[in-house]
Enzyme design. Structure first.
Site, PDB file in Angstrom:
ATOM      1  N   SER A 172     -62.671 -53.806   7.001  1.00 37.83           N
ATOM      2  CA  SER A 172     -62.387 -54.776   8.063  1.00 37.83           C
ATOM      3  C   SER A 172     -62.266 -56.142   7.419  1.00 37.83           C
ATOM      4  O   SER A 172     -62.814 -56.370   6.332  1.00 37.83           O
ATOM      5  CB  SER A 172     -63.555 -54.780   9.051  1.00 37.83           C
ATOM      6  N   TYR A 181     -72.731 -55.148  10.510  1.00 35.65           N
ATOM      7  CA  TYR A 181     -71.360 -54.618  10.466  1.00 35.65           C
ATOM      8  C   TYR A 181     -70.623 -55.178   9.249  1.00 35.65           C
ATOM      9  O   TYR A 181     -69.985 -54.445   8.491  1.00 35.65           O
ATOM     10  CB  TYR A 181     -70.631 -54.995  11.759  1.00 35.65           C
TER      11      TYR A 181
HETATM   12  N1  LIG Z   1     -60.638 -52.554  16.325  1.00 29.89           N
HETATM   13  C1  LIG Z   1     -60.679 -53.505  15.415  1.00 29.89           C
HETATM   14  O1  LIG Z   1     -60.390 -54.686  15.687  1.00 29.89           O
HETATM   15  C2  LIG Z   1     -61.093 -53.188  14.010  1.00 29.89           C
HETATM   16  C3  LIG Z   1     -60.962 -54.205  13.043  1.00 29.89           C
HETATM   17  C4  LIG Z   1     -61.339 -53.936  11.747  1.00 29.89           C
HETATM   18  C5  LIG Z   1     -61.819 -52.664  11.422  1.00 29.89           C
HETATM   19  N2  LIG Z   1     -61.929 -51.709  12.377  1.00 29.89           N
HETATM   20  C6  LIG Z   1     -62.430 -50.379  11.970  1.00 29.89           C
HETATM   21  O2  LIG Z   1     -61.477 -49.398  12.352  1.00 29.89           O
HETATM   22  C7  LIG Z   1     -62.130 -48.122  12.420  1.00 29.89           C
HETATM   23  C8  LIG Z   1     -61.692 -47.405  13.685  1.00 29.89           C
HETATM   24  O3  LIG Z   1     -62.246 -48.067  14.822  1.00 29.89           O
HETATM   25  P1  LIG Z   1     -61.439 -48.313  16.167  1.00 29.89           P
HETATM   26  O4  LIG Z   1     -61.185 -49.762  16.236  1.00 29.89           O
HETATM   27  O5  LIG Z   1     -60.310 -47.365  16.251  1.00 29.89           O
HETATM   28  O6  LIG Z   1     -62.570 -48.029  17.259  1.00 29.89           O
HETATM   29  P2  LIG Z   1     -62.783 -46.798  18.268  1.00 29.89           P
HETATM   30  O7  LIG Z   1     -64.184 -46.945  18.760  1.00 29.89           O
HETATM   31  O8  LIG Z   1     -61.685 -46.744  19.249  1.00 29.89           O
HETATM   32  O9  LIG Z   1     -62.698 -45.533  17.303  1.00 29.89           O
HETATM   33  C9  LIG Z   1     -63.754 -45.175  16.437  1.00 29.89           C
HETATM   34  C10 LIG Z   1     -64.011 -43.689  16.580  1.00 29.89           C
HETATM   35  O10 LIG Z   1     -65.070 -43.318  15.663  1.00 29.89           O
HETATM   36  C11 LIG Z   1     -65.866 -42.357  16.326  1.00 29.89           C
HETATM   37  N3  LIG Z   1     -67.193 -42.293  15.717  1.00 29.89           N
HETATM   38  C12 LIG Z   1     -68.219 -43.151  15.872  1.00 29.89           C
HETATM   39  N4  LIG Z   1     -69.293 -42.722  15.188  1.00 29.89           N
HETATM   40  C13 LIG Z   1     -68.925 -41.563  14.582  1.00 29.89           C
HETATM   41  C14 LIG Z   1     -69.598 -40.653  13.753  1.00 29.89           C
HETATM   42  N5  LIG Z   1     -70.897 -40.814  13.398  1.00 29.89           N
HETATM   43  N6  LIG Z   1     -68.931 -39.574  13.293  1.00 29.89           N
HETATM   44  C15 LIG Z   1     -67.631 -39.371  13.662  1.00 29.89           C
HETATM   45  N7  LIG Z   1     -66.953 -40.203  14.463  1.00 29.89           N
HETATM   46  C16 LIG Z   1     -67.586 -41.292  14.916  1.00 29.89           C
HETATM   47  C17 LIG Z   1     -65.905 -42.815  17.767  1.00 29.89           C
HETATM   48  O11 LIG Z   1     -66.315 -41.778  18.652  1.00 29.89           O
HETATM   49  C18 LIG Z   1     -64.481 -43.299  17.987  1.00 29.89           C
HETATM   50  O12 LIG Z   1     -63.639 -42.274  18.484  1.00 29.89           O
HETATM   51  C19 LIG Z   1     -63.641 -48.430  12.359  1.00 29.89           C
HETATM   52  O13 LIG Z   1     -64.106 -48.145  11.051  1.00 29.89           O
HETATM   53  C20 LIG Z   1     -63.707 -49.906  12.636  1.00 29.89           C
HETATM   54  O14 LIG Z   1     -64.865 -50.500  12.078  1.00 29.89           O
HETATM   55  C21 LIG Z   1     -61.563 -51.934  13.667  1.00 29.89           C
END
Ligand SMILES: NC(=O)c1ccc[n+]([C@@H]2O[C@H](COP(=O)([O-])OP(=O)(O)OC[C@H]3O[C@@H](n4cnc5c(N)ncnc54)[C@H](O)[C@@H]3O)[C@@H](O)[C@H]2O)c1
Length: 287
Positions: free
Chosen positions: A145, A159
């Site tokens: 991130s 985080y």
């Molecule tokens: N959304 C943003 O702005 C953003 C920015 C930077 C990084 N990220 C990163 O992107 C990645 C995806 O997140 P997202 O934004 O799609 O959010 P999201 O919550 O929509 O998707 C994350 C998924 O991970 C699953 N999950 C959580 N804990 C888990 C576990 N222990 N085992 C297996 N699955 C698990 C959740 O059920 C969910 O479906 C994450 O690593 C997040 O930190 C997101």
């Protein structure tokens, strides 16, 4: 890797209805890949797999807790048993956690480290040896991130720490793979702020966007399928960082993220300057 047709891709965190993992799985499957989504939320995973299968895409789901080493090993066993190969492992599952160092209790720290850091490490250890043994080109990607690149996100300390750790982990992996002439490439995926359900609530990302705008950052929220585009782009180009740099932004998104990229670039450069000049973080965190 230019052609995903017939490749096998495993994506963790792909069950959520608006998740980056789901969008990437859809894009990969549209390119002809056989996709396995893994997620701790078995119900959401089932619904996602059914929805993508209804579109005629080759997508399967395996309920998995990425923080649990045995669960990730079982995922790898299930995929190799079924397909006999894995070409792309996108270790993307993550959880958010707001609050300063003390606002998150130690259980919270363990949870965040368990999913965001150990989730990636467990995936590398479960998939990489067998992917290398195939002798074919492949990709292993870990999701970090912007919060992991600069310490800006000090309001979400745990985080930010986990996401910085993912960058270092993947850099170490990159070096190891390069040194032994591996055919597997390592990548860090740096999603911009994206409209997902991170933190379990679609409004959280909107609040983050508002807070950053109030602090002077000209950010726009990306759609999950735009992030999927940069992941595919990194696989095509072999770039270590899957990121909306200016060139990708112009090519894929008509310059939509240019202002946010300028802002993030300024942070990253100022951090490097502060490091070289041995100065305090003010210039890049609050300058
Ligand atoms: N959304 C943003 O702005 C953003 C920015 C930077 C990084 N990220 C990163 O992107 C990645 C995806 O997140 P997202 O934004 O799609 O959010 P999201 O919550 O929509 O998707 C994350 C998924 O991970 C699953 N999950 C959580 N804990 C888990 C576990 N222990 N085992 C297996 N699955 C698990 C959740 O059920 C969910 O479906 C994450 O690593 C997040 O930190 C997101």
């Amino acid at each position: 890797m230019n052609d995903l047709d017939g490749r096998v891709a495993v994506i963790t965190g792909g069950g959520g209805p608006h998740s980056i993992g789901r969008a990437t799985g859809k894009l990969f499957a549209e390119q002809g890949a056989r996709v396995v989504l893994a997620d701790i939320n078995a119900k959401a995973l089932k619904e996602t797999v059914a929805a993508l299968a209804d579109e005629g895409l080759d997508v399967a789901g395996v309920p998995t807790d990425v923080a649990d080493h045995d669960s990730v090993q079982a995922l790898a066993d299930a995929v190799f048993d079924r397909y006999g190969q894995v070409d792309i492992a996108f270790l993307n599952a993550g959880v958010a956690g707001a609050g300063d160092l003390f606002a998150v209790d130690l259980d919270g720290w363990h949870r965040l480290l368990g999913v965001n850091l150990y989730g990636v490490l467990n995936g590398i250890r479960a998939f990489l040896p067998r992917m290398e043994a195939q002798g074919t080109p492949g990709h292993i990607l870990g999701t970090s991130s912007g919060a992991g690149v600069v310490g800006l996100n000090y309001q979400a300390a745990a985080y930010a720490v986990t996401k910085q750790a993912v960058c270092t982990l993947m850099e170490c992996l990159y070096g190891q793979l390069r040194d032994r002439g591996s055919r597997i490439k390592a990548h860090v995926v740096l999603p911009p702020l994206t409209k997902t359900n991170l933190a379990g609530d679609p409004n959280v990302m909107l609040h983050v966007e508002q807070a950053l705008k109030a602090g002077g950052a000209d950010v726009v929220l990306a759609e999950p399928d735009e992030v999927a585009g940069t992941v595919l782009d990194a696989i095509h180009t072999g770039n270590f960082w899957a990121y909306h740099d200016h060139e990708t932004d112009q090519r894929l998104f008509d310059g939509k993220f240019a202002a946010a990229i300028d802002w993030e670039d300024r942070m990253a450069r100022a951090r490097a300057d502060a490091l070289l000049n041995r100065s305090a973080p003010e210039p890049y965190l609050w300058g």
